[in-house]
Scaffold this motif. Structure first.
Motif, short mmCIF file in Angstrom:
data_model
loop_
_atom_site.label_atom_id
_atom_site.label_comp_id
_atom_site.label_asym_id
_atom_site.label_seq_id
_atom_site.Cartn_x
_atom_site.Cartn_y
_atom_site.Cartn_z
N PHE A 273 50.27 17.80 110.34
CA PHE A 273 50.31 18.70 109.18
C PHE A 273 48.99 19.45 109.10
O PHE A 273 47.91 18.85 109.27
CB PHE A 273 50.51 17.92 107.89
N GLY A 274 49.06 20.75 108.84
CA GLY A 274 47.88 21.56 108.58
C GLY A 274 48.03 22.18 107.20
O GLY A 274 48.92 23.00 106.99
N ILE A 275 47.20 21.80 106.26
CA ILE A 275 47.35 22.20 104.87
C ILE A 275 46.08 22.89 104.39
O ILE A 275 44.98 22.35 104.52
CB ILE A 275 47.67 20.98 103.98
N GLY A 276 46.23 24.09 103.84
CA GLY A 276 45.06 24.80 103.34
C GLY A 276 45.38 26.26 103.08
O GLY A 276 46.51 26.72 103.30
N PRO A 277 44.39 27.03 102.63
CA PRO A 277 44.62 28.42 102.24
C PRO A 277 44.88 29.34 103.42
O PRO A 277 44.69 28.97 104.59
CB PRO A 277 43.32 28.81 101.53
N ALA A 278 45.33 30.54 103.10
CA ALA A 278 45.61 31.54 104.12
C ALA A 278 44.33 31.92 104.86
O ALA A 278 43.23 31.88 104.30
CB ALA A 278 46.20 32.79 103.46
N GLY A 279 44.48 32.27 106.14
CA GLY A 279 43.35 32.74 106.92
C GLY A 279 42.53 31.67 107.59
O GLY A 279 41.49 31.96 108.19
N THR A 280 42.98 30.41 107.53
CA THR A 280 42.21 29.32 108.14
C THR A 280 42.69 28.99 109.54
O THR A 280 42.16 28.06 110.17
CB THR A 280 42.28 28.05 107.25
#
Length: 332
Positions: A144-151
């Motif tokens: 899973f990769g969770i975080g804001p846009a552009g990362t």
């Protein structure tokens, strides 16, 4: 009897020198019109002067130590014949963090062991979170990769999928997204189902186009060795020896998420990416990403990688915008 005033605080500004043996590589290090040096100066708040094969650093001790680590890492990269693009300068600065570059990080950046090689380009993690994410993609069957846009969550995942496919580790790539509209109904768009859905899938097409030549990509899609499809089309399938990516997973319902996660077949890898702050589901419908995070965290073979605004690798303004929204949310 008067007490003398305390002495003024010592000026922390100092100078140090770095000498490089190969003037040709030094030119690459500095960049056209010294633009690389200017980028480092601006980021670290110091002054750098190039005199022959020597770079003089003027600033406080911490900034000079950081700049020394960054310049040494970039010079070592140039010695290996590798390009020095603005993104590489940014990566070295991010690894420098709040002090001198730790030796382990410096070694990893110099050696390039974390790079993902595809037919058209090589992708390298530019932050510590991205580096941990790349490690997780290759070490776990489900990540899973969770975080804001552009990362870089989806971009790196697609790059890893293309690399594994090219090496024969998987037989196909399947990229999926929930076809959830943000203010515009699918039924109001012209065309057949494919034409209605394709705009939602465009970011996945764009990422693939960065890693594979156009003709090869078209041929692989025609042979269905690469598939891009809405999440709803995954029901009833078992995906064996496939690299599967679910993008925008925050817009999957709990039922859809369970359905998707149970598609994993023998020899497959599955990556789920999402941004918990951009849920477009109807009010009252819980996000399947949040539920999956709660239920399956800690299961062997599953990893969770988290990103923050500090990991944004688009325009620096994007990171500042995300941080502003996060501050606003925290005050409500």
């Amino acid at each position: 009897m008067s007490v003398p005033p305390p002495p003024p605080p010592p000026d922390s500004t100092g100078e140090s020198r770095l000498e490089f043996s190969d003037n040709r590589l030094l030119i690459d290090l500095c960049g056209e019109f010294d633009r690389n040096l200017a980028q480092i100066e601006h980021a670290l708040g110091l002054q750098m002067l190039r005199r022959g094969n020597v770079i003089e650093l003027v600033g406080d001790a911490i900034a000079r130590a950081q700049a020394t680590g960054v310049l040494e890492a970039l010079y070592a990269r140039a010695e290996q014949g590798r390009a020095l693009e603005p993104g590489d300068i940014d990566a070295a600065l991010r690894l420098a963090g709040g002090g001198p570059v730790p030796s382990q990080q410096l070694e990893m950046f110099q050696s390039g062991r974390m790079e993902i090689r595809t037919r058209k380009k090589t992708v390298e993690p530019r932050t510590a979170a991205q580096r941990a994410y790349v490690e997780a993609l290759f070490a776990h069957e489900m990540a899973f990769g969770i975080g804001p846009a552009g990362t870089g969550k989806t971009y790196i995942a697609v790059a890893a999928g293309v690399a594994m496919f090219s090496e024969g580790l998987v037989d196909k790539i399947v990229l999926s997204r929930p076809a959830v509209e943000a203010g515009e109904r699918l039924g109001f768009l012209p065309g057949d189902m494919k034409e209605k859905v394709d705009p939602y899938m465009q970011p996945l097409y764009d990422a693939l186009g960065d890693f594979l030549p156009g003709k090869m990509l078209a041929k692989l899609m025609e042979e269905r060795r690469i598939e891009i499809a809405p999440l709803a089309f995954m029901r009833g399938r078992t995906l064996s020896r496939a690299f599967v990516v679910l993008d925008e997973a925050q817009n999957a319902t709990a039922m859809q998420m369970k359905m998707f996660l149970t598609r994993l077949g023998e020899g497959s890898r599955m990556v789920i990416t999402g941004d918990r702050s951009q849920v477009d589901l109807p009010r009252g419908v819980p996000s399947g990403l949040a539920e999956a995070e709660r239920i399956i965290a800690g299961i062997k073979g599953v990893s969770f990688s988290y990103f923050t605004a500090q990991d944004v690798v688009r325009h620096p303004l994007v990171a500042r915008i995300i941080e502003a929204y996060e501050r606003d949310d925290s005050t409500r």
